[in-house]
Structures are given as C-alpha cells and as structure tokens.
Design an enzyme around this catalytic site. Structure first.
Site, PDB file in Angstrom:
ATOM      1  N   HIS A 124       1.858   1.400   3.506  1.00  0.00           N
ATOM      2  CA  HIS A 124       2.534   2.480   2.826  1.00  0.00           C
ATOM      3  C   HIS A 124       3.379   3.343   3.738  1.00  0.00           C
ATOM      4  O   HIS A 124       3.910   4.363   3.299  1.00  0.00           O
ATOM      5  CB  HIS A 124       1.487   3.341   2.100  1.00  0.00           C
ATOM      6  CG  HIS A 124       0.518   4.029   3.041  1.00  0.00           C
ATOM      7  ND1 HIS A 124       0.319   5.379   2.990  1.00  0.00           N
ATOM      8  CD2 HIS A 124      -0.230   3.590   4.071  1.00  0.00           C
ATOM      9  CE1 HIS A 124      -0.565   5.723   3.915  1.00  0.00           C
ATOM     10  NE2 HIS A 124      -0.901   4.654   4.573  1.00  0.00           N
ATOM     11  N   HIS A 147      -0.704  -0.787  11.875  1.00  0.00           N
ATOM     12  CA  HIS A 147      -0.303   0.475  11.236  1.00  0.00           C
ATOM     13  C   HIS A 147      -0.597   1.643  12.176  1.00  0.00           C
ATOM     14  O   HIS A 147      -1.679   1.713  12.755  1.00  0.00           O
ATOM     15  CB  HIS A 147      -1.105   0.605   9.929  1.00  0.00           C
ATOM     16  CG  HIS A 147      -0.822   1.805   9.104  1.00  0.00           C
ATOM     17  ND1 HIS A 147       0.363   2.492   9.136  1.00  0.00           N
ATOM     18  CD2 HIS A 147      -1.591   2.454   8.183  1.00  0.00           C
ATOM     19  CE1 HIS A 147       0.311   3.501   8.283  1.00  0.00           C
ATOM     20  NE2 HIS A 147      -0.868   3.505   7.703  1.00  0.00           N
ATOM     21  N   HIS A 156     -10.013  -1.019   5.345  1.00  0.00           N
ATOM     22  CA  HIS A 156     -10.968  -0.083   4.746  1.00  0.00           C
ATOM     23  C   HIS A 156     -11.816  -0.835   3.723  1.00  0.00           C
ATOM     24  O   HIS A 156     -11.282  -1.554   2.870  1.00  0.00           O
ATOM     25  CB  HIS A 156     -10.254   1.037   3.979  1.00  0.00           C
ATOM     26  CG  HIS A 156      -9.441   1.956   4.836  1.00  0.00           C
ATOM     27  ND1 HIS A 156      -9.989   2.772   5.794  1.00  0.00           N
ATOM     28  CD2 HIS A 156      -8.105   2.204   4.857  1.00  0.00           C
ATOM     29  CE1 HIS A 156      -9.033   3.489   6.367  1.00  0.00           C
ATOM     30  NE2 HIS A 156      -7.879   3.146   5.832  1.00  0.00           N
ATOM     31  N   TYR A 216      -8.158   3.948  -4.645  1.00  0.00           N
ATOM     32  CA  TYR A 216      -7.369   3.847  -3.414  1.00  0.00           C
ATOM     33  C   TYR A 216      -5.903   3.543  -3.752  1.00  0.00           C
ATOM     34  O   TYR A 216      -4.981   4.181  -3.246  1.00  0.00           O
ATOM     35  CB  TYR A 216      -7.963   2.738  -2.541  1.00  0.00           C
ATOM     36  CG  TYR A 216      -7.390   2.658  -1.156  1.00  0.00           C
ATOM     37  CD1 TYR A 216      -8.033   3.270  -0.087  1.00  0.00           C
ATOM     38  CD2 TYR A 216      -6.219   1.969  -0.907  1.00  0.00           C
ATOM     39  CE1 TYR A 216      -7.504   3.199   1.192  1.00  0.00           C
ATOM     40  CE2 TYR A 216      -5.681   1.895   0.356  1.00  0.00           C
ATOM     41  CZ  TYR A 216      -6.338   2.508   1.404  1.00  0.00           C
ATOM     42  OH  TYR A 216      -5.801   2.437   2.672  1.00  0.00           O
ATOM     43  N   ASP A 222      -4.027  -1.310   5.227  1.00  0.00           N
ATOM     44  CA  ASP A 222      -4.328  -0.452   4.076  1.00  0.00           C
ATOM     45  C   ASP A 222      -4.265  -1.204   2.743  1.00  0.00           C
ATOM     46  O   ASP A 222      -4.941  -0.816   1.778  1.00  0.00           O
ATOM     47  CB  ASP A 222      -3.345   0.732   4.022  1.00  0.00           C
ATOM     48  CG  ASP A 222      -3.735   1.842   4.981  1.00  0.00           C
ATOM     49  OD1 ASP A 222      -4.938   2.015   5.234  1.00  0.00           O
ATOM     50  OD2 ASP A 222      -2.831   2.544   5.467  1.00  0.00           O
ATOM     51  N   ASP A 258      -6.135   6.723  11.409  1.00  0.00           N
ATOM     52  CA  ASP A 258      -7.430   6.126  11.081  1.00  0.00           C
ATOM     53  C   ASP A 258      -7.530   4.692  11.605  1.00  0.00           C
ATOM     54  O   ASP A 258      -8.625   4.136  11.698  1.00  0.00           O
ATOM     55  CB  ASP A 258      -7.727   6.184   9.572  1.00  0.00           C
ATOM     56  CG  ASP A 258      -6.583   5.713   8.709  1.00  0.00           C
ATOM     57  OD1 ASP A 258      -5.418   5.815   9.128  1.00  0.00           O
ATOM     58  OD2 ASP A 258      -6.842   5.239   7.586  1.00  0.00           O
ATOM     59  N   HIS A 278      -7.722  13.367   3.922  1.00  0.00           N
ATOM     60  CA  HIS A 278      -6.575  14.255   3.667  1.00  0.00           C
ATOM     61  C   HIS A 278      -6.391  14.597   2.178  1.00  0.00           C
ATOM     62  O   HIS A 278      -5.332  14.417   1.579  1.00  0.00           O
ATOM     63  CB  HIS A 278      -5.278  13.814   4.355  1.00  0.00           C
ATOM     64  CG  HIS A 278      -4.795  12.405   4.123  1.00  0.00           C
ATOM     65  ND1 HIS A 278      -4.504  11.920   2.877  1.00  0.00           N
ATOM     66  CD2 HIS A 278      -4.520  11.409   4.988  1.00  0.00           C
ATOM     67  CE1 HIS A 278      -4.062  10.682   2.995  1.00  0.00           C
ATOM     68  NE2 HIS A 278      -4.078  10.347   4.267  1.00  0.00           N
ATOM     69  N   GLU A 289      -0.933   4.889  11.443  1.00  0.00           N
ATOM     70  CA  GLU A 289      -1.718   6.040  10.979  1.00  0.00           C
ATOM     71  C   GLU A 289      -3.042   6.091  11.745  1.00  0.00           C
ATOM     72  O   GLU A 289      -3.659   5.058  12.051  1.00  0.00           O
ATOM     73  CB  GLU A 289      -1.960   5.980   9.455  1.00  0.00           C
ATOM     74  CG  GLU A 289      -2.385   7.344   8.931  1.00  0.00           C
ATOM     75  CD  GLU A 289      -2.324   7.482   7.407  1.00  0.00           C
ATOM     76  OE1 GLU A 289      -2.047   6.495   6.694  1.00  0.00           O
ATOM     77  OE2 GLU A 289      -2.556   8.615   6.932  1.00  0.00           O
TER      78      GLU A 289
END
Ligand code: FEO
Length: 419
Positions: free
Chosen positions: A164, A98, A250, A217, A183, A102, A44, A100
């Site tokens: 986040h 999380h 990640h 990151y 994250d 991904d 993104h 999100e």
C-alpha cells in the site's frame, strides 16, 4: 524434520505440535523467524484486539536470504529465532519488501550483524530506507521479473507499488511456489499458530476468525487500492505464477491461497451484500430516534441492518462492516453550525479509504440553525458520493418526521434489493 511441510499430508495434531517448536518451517529450507506482538491494541488508530505478528522469513540454501524484519523492539526475538537455524552473520541478502517500520524497524540490527549482506529492495524502497536509516547499505534495487538465485531456490521479485506504499514489492519463491506478500493478504492476529488451518481447531477460535481479521485489515488498510489489487492479481495470473502458499508479513500463513485471493477479488471489485448500516452520533437523542426509525423501516423490508453509535463502537470495526455493506446512512446533530466532531472525524477517515459501490443517505437534527447535514453532504461530495436523500429535523422528530425516517429506511432497502 521440524515444522509444517505443505502437501506432505501432515495430520493436524502434528501441526500443533510442530508449530510450537522453535523452528517453524514452511517448506524445506524456508523458516518463519518473526515476532508475536501479543499486547498490541492500537496500530496507528486501527484497533487490534487480538494483537499482531510481524512475520520475517529466512531462506536457507547455498546462499541465505532474510525477507523482511520485525518492528523495532522485537529484533532480539527475530535474531534468536535466526540463531536457532543459522549464524546470522552468514546472511547474504536482506530483502526489504516494504519500508514501513513494522517491517523495516529491525533492519539496522540485522545489518549490524550480517555486515556483508546485500540489501534488496525496490528503487522507492531504497529512497525510503535511506531517509529512515541514513545508512549507505550495500543496496541492490529490483523490479518485476528480476531474480536472485540462492542455489536450488530462486527469489523472483514482483513490484507492488501502492499496495500500500510506493515502495512495496512481493518476493516469490519460485521452486517452492510461496508468495511472501508483505502487507498484502495480512491480518492482525497474534497466535502461537502460524498457519491458517491450525486455528480452526483452537478453542475459542473458528476458521472464520482469520478471514474476519483479513477483512478488517483489507478494509482499514487496502480498501483505497482495490483497482490496483485487481490489476496486480491479473498481472500475476498472466505471468503464469502458481501459488501454493501465501505467507504475508502479518498474521496467519495461507495454506489455501485460493480462499483469500477470491476474497481480495470480491473486495477489490467492491462487491457487496444486501446490508444497510446506520452510523450516527447524537446529543439529546433526536438524531438517535431518527436513526432507529430509519433502521426499523429498512429492517421491516427484510434487509439485514446494523446500527453504530460513533462513540460506542470501534471505528475500524465499523469500517470492516462498511466493506461489504451496500448502503451507508450517516446521521449527525448540529453543533456550532456544523456536523458533530465524531462524525467529522469518522468521515475524514472513511473518505480516505474510498469505499466503492455504496448507496448513501444522510440525516440529522438541529436546534435553531441547521448545517450539519449539509456539511456531511459536502464532505461526501469530496469523495465523489451523492446521497440519495437527506432528512433534517428541528428539535425533536414529530410523527411526520418519524414517518419520513421510516420511509427513508424502506426506500433505501428497496434500492438495495434492486441492486
Ligand atoms: Fe505497511 Fe505492515 O506495514
């Protein structure tokens, strides 16, 4: 035994071999079952020249838990890895740290197989997952201090709201002392290696690669939340939790957690080094001439400097540089009585990231009516920043203008040196 066992004194040659094997074990009964996105180049808007990974972890005990999943499109890779260890139908718990996509993008795939599994997440996580998937899975919501016994192993949950997103949480493997941090502490870095120290011996990479990607990151994703990060680290320390390994969702798994925790403490406090960045765009080179003269003034003072043209540099890389730089100078030509569009776009991105403890200055040029520098100053004000000085020049900078630019570079340099 396959895979890498921390503290077992494994030789690095073994690590390489082991990590290439199908089963990647963090410690006995804890497996990496994620996916590698070698070709991801844009997350993104954040550029990912080294690709990315989506790390999911399988914990096998009397009960079986899967912590996080992978981006949609990679579900097959994750399920294949799980099948090499257990029958995925036997998963008892799916933990969603999380919402999100991904990390949650393959939840529906795994829940379609592990039909008896409970979905473990925060209250906010449940809200988000219901909105995303519209499936009334067998939810169990958790908060800091809640535990889930799998047998010999225990999952301990720590909510990490706004690290986040509001729904975030960490899962801590109590007996193994492994923090599954989602994250937090992540990096976008595709590799056939899973552990940070393994990359040190890889041709073309250095140990600093992992930390460099971690800084990028942090700067592009976590920088607005520095205060929350400091409080969270303090909270975890007060709980007396010992962390021997940090396994984010990640990139590389940190086998030396102290290194990345120290970096997060430094970034969270907004600690900077004596470095000045000149960031600008230009139409007919007047603003560029000013940028170079400011840079020369700062560099002649013995301070580290760097120059970034906004149409010739990757913005997410510039933001990484901003993270540890003390002074930021923004230059823009006037276009249609306002700032240049790239400068406006960059500032919009940067103000959202709320960099801390910076000195700011602005400069620019105009043809017949100014306005760009004023517009930049107003934009900075929305973030609570006040430039220490602004210079605006009509048409081409003359000798006097250049002297002012050089002096600005020297002034900022002396302020940076003074701390
Ligand atoms: Fe907030 Fe990696 O997703």
């Amino acid at each position: 035994m396959t895979g890498y066992v921390l503290y077992a004194g494994s030789a690095k040659t073994c690590l390489k071999k082991c990590e290439h094997m199908a089963k990647i074990e963090l410690t006995s009964g804890v497996y990496w079952v994620g996916a590698i996105d070698w070709n991801l180049r844009d997350f993104h808007g954040y550029t990912t020249p080294r690709g990315a990974t989506y790390n999911a972890y399988l914990i096998v005990d009397e009960k079986i838990a899967l912590v996080d999943t992978v981006k949609h499109g990679f579900a097959g890779e994750m399920i294949k890895r799980i099948k090499e260890i257990i029958d995925p139908e036997k998963i008892d718990y799916v933990v969603s740290n999380h919402v999100e996509m991904d990390h949650s993008g393959s939840l529906a795939d795994i829940m379609g197989i592990a039909t008896k599994a409970e979905m473990i997440c925060t209250e906010k996580g449940k809200e988000g997952l219901l909105r995303h998937f519209g499936r009334n899975w067998n939810f169990r919501t958790v908060k800091t201090g809640d535990e889930l016994k799998l047998g010999k192993k225990t999952l301990f949950f720590i909510t990490a709201s706004m690290l986040h997103w509001p729904d975030n949480m960490f899962t801590y493997l109590k007996e193994d002392k492994i923090l599954l941090s989602n994250d937090g502490f992540g990096q976008h870095l595709a590799s056939s290696f899973r552990f940070d120290e393994s990359l040190c011996s890889l041709v073309g990479y250095e140990c600093d690669t992992v930390m460099d990607e971690a800084a990028k990151y942090y700067a592009n994703i976590l920088m607005p939340f520095g205060g929350i990060i400091l409080k969270k680290i303090e909270e975890v320390q007060k709980m007396g939790i010992e962390i021997k390994m940090i396994a984010p969702s990640h990139g590389m798994i940190w086998t030396d957690p102290g290194k990345i925790i120290e970096a997060y403490l430094k970034w969270g406090k907004g600690e900077t080094k004596q470095k000045i960045l000149v960031i600008y765009d230009t139409m007919w080179n007047s603003t560029e001439i000013m940028a170079n003269e400011i840079l020369r003034g700062a560099a002649d003072s013995g301070i580290e400097v760097a120059l970034f043209h906004l149409r010739k540099n990757d913005w997410s890389e510039i933001v990484k540089e901003i993270l540890e730089s003390k002074a930021i100078l923004i230059g823009t030509p006037t276009l249609n009585n306002g700032m240049f569009p790239t400068v406006g776009g960059f500032l919009t991105y940067l103000m959202g990231l709320r960099p801390k403890n910076k000195l700011w200055a602005t400069f620019g040029s105009y043809g017949w009516a100014g306005g760009a520098v004023r517009a930049v100053n107003e934009k900075l004000k929305t973030g609570g920043y006040e430039p220490v000085e602004s210079i605006e020049v009509i048409f081409r900078p003359d000798g006097q203008d250049l002297s002012r630019c050089y002096a600005l570079g020297q002034k900022i340099a002396s302020m940076v040196k003074a701390g």
